[in-house]
Design a protein around this motif. Structure first.
Motif, PDB file in Angstrom:
ATOM      1  N   ALA A  18       0.828  -1.206   0.000  1.00 26.15           N
ATOM      2  CA  ALA A  18       0.000   0.000   0.000  1.00 26.15           C
ATOM      3  C   ALA A  18       0.863   1.257   0.000  1.00 26.15           C
ATOM      4  N   LYS A  19       2.034   1.195   0.601  1.00 23.65           N
ATOM      5  CA  LYS A  19       2.926   2.354   0.645  1.00 23.65           C
ATOM      6  C   LYS A  19       3.554   2.625  -0.713  1.00 23.65           C
ATOM      7  N   ILE A  20       3.740   1.600  -1.513  1.00 22.71           N
ATOM      8  CA  ILE A  20       4.357   1.748  -2.825  1.00 22.71           C
ATOM      9  C   ILE A  20       3.385   2.401  -3.811  1.00 22.71           C
ATOM     10  N   TYR A  21       2.106   2.019  -3.734  1.00 22.68           N
ATOM     11  CA  TYR A  21       1.136   2.444  -4.737  1.00 22.68           C
ATOM     12  C   TYR A  21       0.325   3.666  -4.327  1.00 22.68           C
ATOM     13  N   ARG A  22       0.720   4.363  -3.265  1.00 21.93           N
ATOM     14  CA  ARG A  22      -0.073   5.510  -2.833  1.00 21.93           C
ATOM     15  C   ARG A  22       0.104   6.686  -3.803  1.00 21.93           C
ATOM     16  N   ALA A  23      -0.844   7.585  -3.786  1.00 21.11           N
ATOM     17  CA  ALA A  23      -0.800   8.757  -4.665  1.00 21.11           C
ATOM     18  C   ALA A  23       0.219   9.752  -4.131  1.00 21.11           C
TER      19      ALA A  23
END
Length: 60
Positions: A18-23
C-alpha cells in the motif's frame, strides 16, 4: 541463500504494498512575478519567469 523463518502474513504484505502504490502529493507554490500557482524549481507557465529572469516569451 537466505530463507525466511516464517511466512509473511497477508496483512503485512498488503500493508507494505500500500505504501508503494499511494498517490503522490505534488507541491505547489506561487510565482513571485505573477502570483499564479506553479511547481517549485520550475519555470512559470503563465508568465515565463524563473525567479527574476524571463526564460521564454508567453504568447497571449
Amino acid at each position: 541463500m537466505a530463507v525466511p523463518k516464517q511466512k509473511r502474513s497477508r496483512s503485512r504484505t498488503h500493508h507494505k504494498r500500500a505504501k508503494i502504490y499511494r498517490a503522490f502529493i505534488i507541491a505547489v507554490t506561487t510565482c513571485p512575478n505573477c502570483g499564479a500557482p506553479k511547481q517549485p524549481h520550475r519555470v512559470c507557465l503563465s508568465c515565463g519567469y524563473y525567479g527574476k529572469k524571463q526564460i521564454f516569451e508567453v504568447a497571449r
